[in-house]
Design an enzyme around this catalytic site. Structure first.
Site, mmCIF file in Angstrom:
data_model
loop_
_atom_site.group_PDB
_atom_site.id
_atom_site.type_symbol
_atom_site.label_atom_id
_atom_site.label_comp_id
_atom_site.label_asym_id
_atom_site.label_seq_id
_atom_site.Cartn_x
_atom_site.Cartn_y
_atom_site.Cartn_z
ATOM 1 N N ASP A 10 1.833 3.666 2.914
ATOM 2 C CA ASP A 10 0.848 4.609 2.388
ATOM 3 C C ASP A 10 1.530 5.702 1.560
ATOM 4 O O ASP A 10 1.486 5.659 0.340
ATOM 5 C CB ASP A 10 -0.006 5.225 3.505
ATOM 6 C CG ASP A 10 -1.402 5.606 3.021
ATOM 7 O OD1 ASP A 10 -1.744 5.243 1.886
ATOM 8 O OD2 ASP A 10 -2.149 6.253 3.789
ATOM 9 N N HIS B 125 -9.985 1.504 -0.030
ATOM 10 C CA HIS B 125 -9.688 2.261 1.184
ATOM 11 C C HIS B 125 -10.972 2.343 2.008
ATOM 12 O O HIS B 125 -11.969 2.897 1.536
ATOM 13 C CB HIS B 125 -9.287 3.707 0.854
ATOM 14 C CG HIS B 125 -7.867 3.891 0.439
ATOM 15 N ND1 HIS B 125 -7.387 3.484 -0.768
ATOM 16 C CD2 HIS B 125 -6.822 4.478 1.092
ATOM 17 C CE1 HIS B 125 -6.096 3.800 -0.852
ATOM 18 N NE2 HIS B 125 -5.727 4.401 0.255
ATOM 19 N N GLY C 89 -9.220 8.486 -2.025
ATOM 20 C CA GLY C 89 -9.803 9.820 -1.893
ATOM 21 C C GLY C 89 -10.544 10.004 -0.590
ATOM 22 O O GLY C 89 -10.394 9.199 0.336
ATOM 23 N N HIS D 21 0.847 -1.197 0.000
ATOM 24 C CA HIS D 21 0.000 0.000 0.000
ATOM 25 C C HIS D 21 0.884 1.249 0.000
ATOM 26 O O HIS D 21 1.267 1.756 1.046
ATOM 27 C CB HIS D 21 -0.937 -0.008 1.209
ATOM 28 C CG HIS D 21 -1.991 1.060 1.155
ATOM 29 N ND1 HIS D 21 -3.330 0.803 1.396
ATOM 30 C CD2 HIS D 21 -1.924 2.379 0.877
ATOM 31 C CE1 HIS D 21 -4.028 1.919 1.274
ATOM 32 N NE2 HIS D 21 -3.184 2.905 0.970
ATOM 33 N N GLU E 31 -10.803 4.213 7.339
ATOM 34 C CA GLU E 31 -9.656 5.103 7.585
ATOM 35 C C GLU E 31 -10.218 6.431 8.111
ATOM 36 O O GLU E 31 -10.109 6.728 9.291
ATOM 37 C CB GLU E 31 -8.850 5.321 6.290
ATOM 38 C CG GLU E 31 -7.658 6.252 6.464
ATOM 39 C CD GLU E 31 -7.033 6.680 5.131
ATOM 40 O OE1 GLU E 31 -7.668 6.536 4.084
ATOM 41 O OE2 GLU E 31 -5.895 7.186 5.173
ATOM 42 N N HIS F 8 1.209 4.921 -2.342
ATOM 43 C CA HIS F 8 0.729 5.758 -3.450
ATOM 44 C C HIS F 8 1.930 6.405 -4.129
ATOM 45 O O HIS F 8 2.741 7.047 -3.451
ATOM 46 C CB HIS F 8 -0.194 6.856 -2.923
ATOM 47 C CG HIS F 8 -1.452 6.324 -2.306
ATOM 48 N ND1 HIS F 8 -2.659 6.305 -2.969
ATOM 49 C CD2 HIS F 8 -1.684 5.770 -1.090
ATOM 50 C CE1 HIS F 8 -3.589 5.772 -2.187
ATOM 51 N NE2 HIS F 8 -3.025 5.440 -1.031
ATOM 52 N N ASP G 175 2.304 9.080 -5.855
ATOM 53 C CA ASP G 175 2.466 10.524 -5.611
ATOM 54 C C ASP G 175 2.781 10.831 -4.146
ATOM 55 O O ASP G 175 3.170 11.954 -3.822
ATOM 56 C CB ASP G 175 1.239 11.329 -6.093
ATOM 57 C CG ASP G 175 -0.076 10.735 -5.662
ATOM 58 O OD1 ASP G 175 -0.078 9.640 -5.053
ATOM 59 O OD2 ASP G 175 -1.125 11.353 -5.915
HETATM 60 ZN ZN LIG Z 1 -3.783 4.926 0.897
#
Ligand SMILES: [Zn+2]
Length: 338
Positions: free
Chosen positions: A278, A198, A171, A14, A201, A16, A18
């Protein structure tokens, strides 16, 4: 002499893309595109690329993605970013990673979603470690067509290893509930595209319940099922993997009190927990640091740390051959060094 029982190989499921743009990588991507970065020193750049201490919630956290995203708007930049991020992970001891990104966020300068997917796939080829891509659909108001396009591309480029292996939903969970995406994931299921969502969270256990009902085999975070016995049992019975990311949860305030962070409890109750980063650049962490963090915060034993990594192998969206190779590598280079 008995060698130290040290964990030095990791798997990140997991992360991302960016959220993995470190100062070093940002400078390389800016130079490549002749972009002037809005910072004169590395220190200034670090503060622009990472989360402020005053971060209030996930929505605040998500604002940190503006600068890295602005550097990921051309084919070459995206290709190089995948390669550079996996190279940094390799230095940290990661032996396999699944990088996720939302193709629809890379179209600011005219790239199509398909160009973005193809570019990221090229980045995998040069990587020093095996990696795969998860395409993120985004929670949002008016991007239904974009999400359908992402799904279509996932189906077109789906492989077992060395490319696109799954889709995700990312998102603002608190603003756009998971159950609103039921049709999208019904389509993913029909098209036999594996997916993670997701959930739990910024939202609560109900989002996790919805994600499981919709067919997710992995849940991004899921930390907020703590205290909800019914959903914990549901996740356990369905054999769902939780992609937990503790530093991220602390910074987005997904968890109010880190002293009761439920990773160890979940593990001991037989939930299939995995440990991930993450957004390591935004959070100023790495996967090896997350393991140390959990060891000091929750007191997880080395055997439990190994279990987390073996769970990651099992959870990975990749071929049986790749998983066997990863297990072999873990046992020969990590687990037998005692
Ligand atoms: Zn995430």
């Amino acid at each position: 002499m008995k060698k130290e029982n040290r964990i030095n190989h990791y798997i990140d499921l997991h992360a991302h893309l960016d959220g993995c743009i470190s100062v070093d990588i940002a400078k390389k991507l800016a130079a490549l595109q002749q972009i002037t970065l809005p910072a004169k020193t590395d220190k200034e750049l670090t503060s622009l690329l990472s989360v402020p201490d005053s971060c209030q919630d996930l929505n605040d956290f998500l604002k940190c993605f503006e600068l890295p995203l602005s550097l990921l708007q051309t084919e070459k930049a995206l290709e190089d970013a995948v390669y550079l991020v996996l190279s940094e992970m390799h230095k940290d001891g990661v032996i396999y990673a699944e990088l996720r990104f939302a193709p629809q966020l890379h179209t600011q300068k005219g790239m199509t979603q398909e160009n973005a997917v193809q570019s990221a796939m090229r980045g995998l080829i040069k990587s020093p470690i095996p990696g795969n891509l998860i395409l993120c659909c985004m929670r949002g108001e008016s991007n239904q067509q974009d999400n359908l396009k992402t799904l279509e591309l996932a189906r077109k480029y789906l492989v077992e290893d060395g490319g696109v292996v799954a889709v995700d939903l990312a998102g603002a969970e608190a603003l756009f509930p998971t159950e609103d995406y039921e049709d999208l994931f019904a389509k993913a299921k029909k098209d036999e595209i594996p997916f993670t969502i997701h959930a739990g969270e910024a939202g609560d256990a109900d989002d996790v319940r919805a994600a499981v009902r919709m067919g997710a085999t992995r849940i991004g975070h899921g930390v907020r099922i703590a205290g909800n016995e019914e959903v914990i049992q549901l996740v356990k019975d369905a054999g769902i993997f939780l992609e937990m990311c503790p530093t991220s949860n602390r910074q987005t305030k997904a968890v109010a009190d880190m002293s009761s962070y439920p990773l160890k409890t979940f593990l001991e109750r037989g939930l299939k927990v995995t440990l991930n980063t993450d957004d390591p650049a935004i959070e100023r962490t790495s996967l090896s640091r997350e393991f140390k963090y959990m060891e000091s915060l929750t007191g997880i034993a080395k055997e439990q740390q190994k279990q987390l990594i073996l769970n990651s192998v099992e959870a990975a969206f990749t071929s049986a051959d790749r998983k066997n190779e990863l297990r072999k590598q873990l046992f020969s280079e990590t687990y037998e060094k005692r």
